[in-house]
Design a protein around this motif. Structure first.
Motif, PDB file in Angstrom:
ATOM      1  N   TYR A   1      -8.565  -8.741  -7.453  1.00 65.09           N
ATOM      2  CA  TYR A   1      -8.216  -8.120  -8.722  1.00 65.09           C
ATOM      3  C   TYR A   1      -8.759  -6.700  -8.760  1.00 65.09           C
ATOM      4  O   TYR A   1      -9.752  -6.378  -8.134  1.00 65.09           O
ATOM      5  CB  TYR A   1      -8.812  -8.892  -9.906  1.00 65.09           C
ATOM      6  CG  TYR A   1      -8.527 -10.363  -9.893  1.00 65.09           C
ATOM      7  CD1 TYR A   1      -9.532 -11.265 -10.202  1.00 65.09           C
ATOM      8  CD2 TYR A   1      -7.266 -10.846  -9.570  1.00 65.09           C
ATOM      9  CE1 TYR A   1      -9.282 -12.621 -10.198  1.00 65.09           C
ATOM     10  CE2 TYR A   1      -7.015 -12.199  -9.558  1.00 65.09           C
ATOM     11  CZ  TYR A   1      -8.026 -13.084  -9.871  1.00 65.09           C
ATOM     12  OH  TYR A   1      -7.778 -14.416  -9.856  1.00 65.09           O
ATOM     13  N   CYS A   2      -8.102  -5.868  -9.528  1.00 64.13           N
ATOM     14  CA  CYS A   2      -8.606  -4.514  -9.708  1.00 64.13           C
ATOM     15  C   CYS A   2      -9.587  -4.467 -10.870  1.00 64.13           C
ATOM     16  O   CYS A   2     -10.604  -3.817 -10.808  1.00 64.13           O
ATOM     17  CB  CYS A   2      -7.445  -3.558  -9.952  1.00 64.13           C
ATOM     18  SG  CYS A   2      -6.381  -3.413  -8.524  1.00 64.13           S
TER      19      CYS A   2
ATOM     20  N   LYS B   1      -2.750  -2.039  -9.584  1.00 67.29           N
ATOM     21  CA  LYS B   1      -1.635  -2.972  -9.480  1.00 67.29           C
ATOM     22  C   LYS B   1      -1.852  -4.208 -10.339  1.00 67.29           C
ATOM     23  O   LYS B   1      -0.898  -4.875 -10.729  1.00 67.29           O
ATOM     24  CB  LYS B   1      -1.436  -3.389  -8.019  1.00 67.29           C
ATOM     25  CG  LYS B   1      -0.944  -2.271  -7.118  1.00 67.29           C
ATOM     26  CD  LYS B   1      -0.716  -2.783  -5.705  1.00 67.29           C
ATOM     27  CE  LYS B   1      -0.199  -1.674  -4.803  1.00 67.29           C
ATOM     28  NZ  LYS B   1       0.012  -2.150  -3.409  1.00 67.29           N
ATOM     29  N   TRP B   2      -3.112  -4.532 -10.592  1.00 66.60           N
ATOM     30  CA  TRP B   2      -3.439  -5.698 -11.406  1.00 66.60           C
ATOM     31  C   TRP B   2      -4.488  -5.315 -12.434  1.00 66.60           C
ATOM     32  O   TRP B   2      -5.433  -4.587 -12.136  1.00 66.60           O
ATOM     33  CB  TRP B   2      -4.001  -6.842 -10.555  1.00 66.60           C
ATOM     34  CG  TRP B   2      -3.047  -7.397  -9.552  1.00 66.60           C
ATOM     35  CD1 TRP B   2      -2.077  -8.343  -9.756  1.00 66.60           C
ATOM     36  CD2 TRP B   2      -2.966  -7.055  -8.173  1.00 66.60           C
ATOM     37  NE1 TRP B   2      -1.400  -8.604  -8.597  1.00 66.60           N
ATOM     38  CE2 TRP B   2      -1.921  -7.828  -7.600  1.00 66.60           C
ATOM     39  CE3 TRP B   2      -3.664  -6.167  -7.359  1.00 66.60           C
ATOM     40  CZ2 TRP B   2      -1.572  -7.735  -6.262  1.00 66.60           C
ATOM     41  CZ3 TRP B   2      -3.321  -6.070  -6.026  1.00 66.60           C
ATOM     42  CH2 TRP B   2      -2.287  -6.854  -5.494  1.00 66.60           C
TER      43      TRP B   2
ATOM     44  N   THR C   1      -9.281   3.548  -8.962  1.00 61.50           N
ATOM     45  CA  THR C   1      -8.186   2.935  -8.232  1.00 61.50           C
ATOM     46  C   THR C   1      -8.604   1.548  -7.789  1.00 61.50           C
ATOM     47  O   THR C   1      -9.749   1.132  -8.003  1.00 61.50           O
ATOM     48  CB  THR C   1      -7.781   3.807  -7.030  1.00 61.50           C
ATOM     49  OG1 THR C   1      -6.615   3.259  -6.412  1.00 61.50           O
ATOM     50  CG2 THR C   1      -8.904   3.863  -6.000  1.00 61.50           C
ATOM     51  N   GLU C   2      -7.684   0.827  -7.157  1.00 63.04           N
ATOM     52  CA  GLU C   2      -7.971  -0.552  -6.790  1.00 63.04           C
ATOM     53  C   GLU C   2      -9.043  -0.639  -5.719  1.00 63.04           C
ATOM     54  O   GLU C   2      -9.228   0.266  -4.911  1.00 63.04           O
ATOM     55  CB  GLU C   2      -6.707  -1.257  -6.313  1.00 63.04           C
ATOM     56  CG  GLU C   2      -6.096  -0.651  -5.067  1.00 63.04           C
ATOM     57  CD  GLU C   2      -4.811  -1.346  -4.683  1.00 63.04           C
ATOM     58  OE1 GLU C   2      -4.876  -2.523  -4.321  1.00 63.04           O
ATOM     59  OE2 GLU C   2      -3.752  -0.710  -4.750  1.00 63.04           O
TER      60      GLU C   2
ATOM     61  N   TRP D   1       0.646  -7.324 -12.589  1.00 59.48           N
ATOM     62  CA  TRP D   1       0.162  -8.287 -13.585  1.00 59.48           C
ATOM     63  C   TRP D   1      -0.775  -7.598 -14.557  1.00 59.48           C
ATOM     64  O   TRP D   1      -1.712  -6.911 -14.149  1.00 59.48           O
ATOM     65  CB  TRP D   1      -0.566  -9.454 -12.915  1.00 59.48           C
ATOM     66  CG  TRP D   1       0.361 -10.495 -12.368  1.00 59.48           C
ATOM     67  CD1 TRP D   1       0.789 -10.623 -11.078  1.00 59.48           C
ATOM     68  CD2 TRP D   1       0.995 -11.545 -13.107  1.00 59.48           C
ATOM     69  NE1 TRP D   1       1.645 -11.688 -10.964  1.00 59.48           N
ATOM     70  CE2 TRP D   1       1.795 -12.281 -12.191  1.00 59.48           C
ATOM     71  CE3 TRP D   1       0.963 -11.941 -14.447  1.00 59.48           C
ATOM     72  CZ2 TRP D   1       2.549 -13.385 -12.579  1.00 59.48           C
ATOM     73  CZ3 TRP D   1       1.718 -13.040 -14.831  1.00 59.48           C
ATOM     74  CH2 TRP D   1       2.500 -13.750 -13.906  1.00 59.48           C
ATOM     75  N   PHE D   2      -0.508  -7.797 -15.840  1.00 60.25           N
ATOM     76  CA  PHE D   2      -1.363  -7.275 -16.905  1.00 60.25           C
ATOM     77  C   PHE D   2      -1.775  -8.482 -17.738  1.00 60.25           C
ATOM     78  O   PHE D   2      -0.983  -9.016 -18.521  1.00 60.25           O
ATOM     79  CB  PHE D   2      -0.590  -6.256 -17.748  1.00 60.25           C
ATOM     80  CG  PHE D   2      -1.425  -5.538 -18.772  1.00 60.25           C
ATOM     81  CD1 PHE D   2      -2.059  -4.349 -18.452  1.00 60.25           C
ATOM     82  CD2 PHE D   2      -1.575  -6.048 -20.053  1.00 60.25           C
ATOM     83  CE1 PHE D   2      -2.830  -3.678 -19.394  1.00 60.25           C
ATOM     84  CE2 PHE D   2      -2.337  -5.389 -21.000  1.00 60.25           C
ATOM     85  CZ  PHE D   2      -2.967  -4.200 -20.671  1.00 60.25           C
ATOM     86  N   VAL D   3      -3.008  -8.947 -17.540  1.00 63.20           N
ATOM     87  CA  VAL D   3      -3.460 -10.208 -18.134  1.00 63.20           C
ATOM     88  C   VAL D   3      -4.735  -9.973 -18.939  1.00 63.20           C
ATOM     89  O   VAL D   3      -5.734  -9.484 -18.408  1.00 63.20           O
ATOM     90  CB  VAL D   3      -3.733 -11.268 -17.046  1.00 63.20           C
ATOM     91  CG1 VAL D   3      -4.166 -12.585 -17.688  1.00 63.20           C
ATOM     92  CG2 VAL D   3      -2.513 -11.466 -16.164  1.00 63.20           C
ATOM     93  N   LEU D   4      -4.690 -10.316 -20.215  1.00 69.30           N
ATOM     94  CA  LEU D   4      -5.856 -10.205 -21.085  1.00 69.30           C
ATOM     95  C   LEU D   4      -6.049 -11.506 -21.842  1.00 69.30           C
ATOM     96  O   LEU D   4      -5.090 -12.083 -22.361  1.00 69.30           O
ATOM     97  CB  LEU D   4      -5.687  -9.067 -22.098  1.00 69.30           C
ATOM     98  CG  LEU D   4      -5.403  -7.658 -21.574  1.00 69.30           C
ATOM     99  CD1 LEU D   4      -5.207  -6.702 -22.744  1.00 69.30           C
ATOM    100  CD2 LEU D   4      -6.529  -7.179 -20.676  1.00 69.30           C
TER     101      LEU D   4
END
Length: 260
Positions: free
Chosen positions: A84-85, A112-113, A77-78, A138-141
């Protein structure tokens, strides 16, 4: 932890002193019941995780520093003190080996991120079990090396990423878009794809099959990712359109924008 950092700062001599001070077990089982004694876990320690929920930070520390095996009912979990997670993170050969051994969908995940930049840790995604109704803001790669996403490309099964509000894929990471599955009833607010080299999109363009991105309110394609528009199945993909929908393509900026 402070003693560990001090010992590392003194090099091999400090680490040797720490090893003699604490027990360094060959195996260690980490569950929701933590031990009362102080132990030193090293790269030679096999840590078995089972029946435990832990922060993403602790999970990645174990992944980097020990040999990790995943048992039943493991979830991450975060981390409350971190913006950021999952974030940019260096990766060792030990961590890569751990990731390869983990079975797909074996780690419960509620984040969550998700933000991973230019790291082989991106390959952990198929190992995570993210529920469809999990809200991911947010899903950032971003991946500049193909090895950063090689583990995902080798997977035949789609990867559930929950209900993503905003998705941003850059460079080699754009090629995993067809493998990502957002909740079928959830609309992505913003989908951004950016690739500044042709090699980043060659794999997708070489495929004969079209792919679906699901429901998207606004989509932004930058650089060579503009060519993805030609590979999208527009009958199955829903990009919200209105009278003021903007569709621009500039050769100078190499950008296309779809939105409502």
């Amino acid at each position: 932890m402070d003693e560990y950092k001090k010992a590392i700062g003194k090099g091999e001599e400090g680490l040797s002193a720490l090893i003699t001070q604490y027990q360094t077990p060959d195996t260690f089982s980490l569950t929701h019941n933590l031990p009362n004694e102080t132990l030193l876990l090293t790269e030679k320690t096999t840590v078995t995780l089972s029946n435990i929920e832990m922060s993403s930070q602790l999970f990645f520390v174990l992944l980097e520093k020990t040999k990790v095996t995943i048992g039943e009912k493991v979830s991450i979990t975060e981390y409350a003190e971190n913006e950021y997670c999952i974030r940019e993170h260096g990766i060792s050969r030990l961590a890569l080996g751990n990731i390869e051994r983990i079975l797909p969908n074996s780690i419960g995940c509620s984040l969550k991120w998700v933000r991973l930049y230019n790291t082989g840790l991106i390959n952990i995604l198929p190992k995570l079990r993210i529920n469809e109704d999990c809200k991911v803001e947010w899903f950032v790669l971003s991946a500049t090396e193909k090895e950063h996403i090689a583990g995902i490309l080798s997977q035949d099964q789609p990867i559930c990423v929950g209900s993503v509000e905003n998705m941003n894929l850059e460079n080699h990471a754009v090629s995993i878009l067809p493998k990502l599955r957002n909740h079928k009833d959830h609309e992505i607010g913003l989908l951004r794809l950016a690739a500044d080299r042709k090699e980043y999109v060659d794999g997708i363009l070489a495929q004969e099959e079209m792919f679906c991105v699901g429901r998207v309110k606004n989509a932004l394609f930058e650089g060579y990712a503009v060519s993805f528009v030609l590979k999208m199945n527009h009958e199955d993909s829903e990009v919200e359109t209105k009278k003021n929908t903007l569709l621009q393509s500039s050769h100078k900026n190499n950008r296309s924008v779809l939105g409502g």
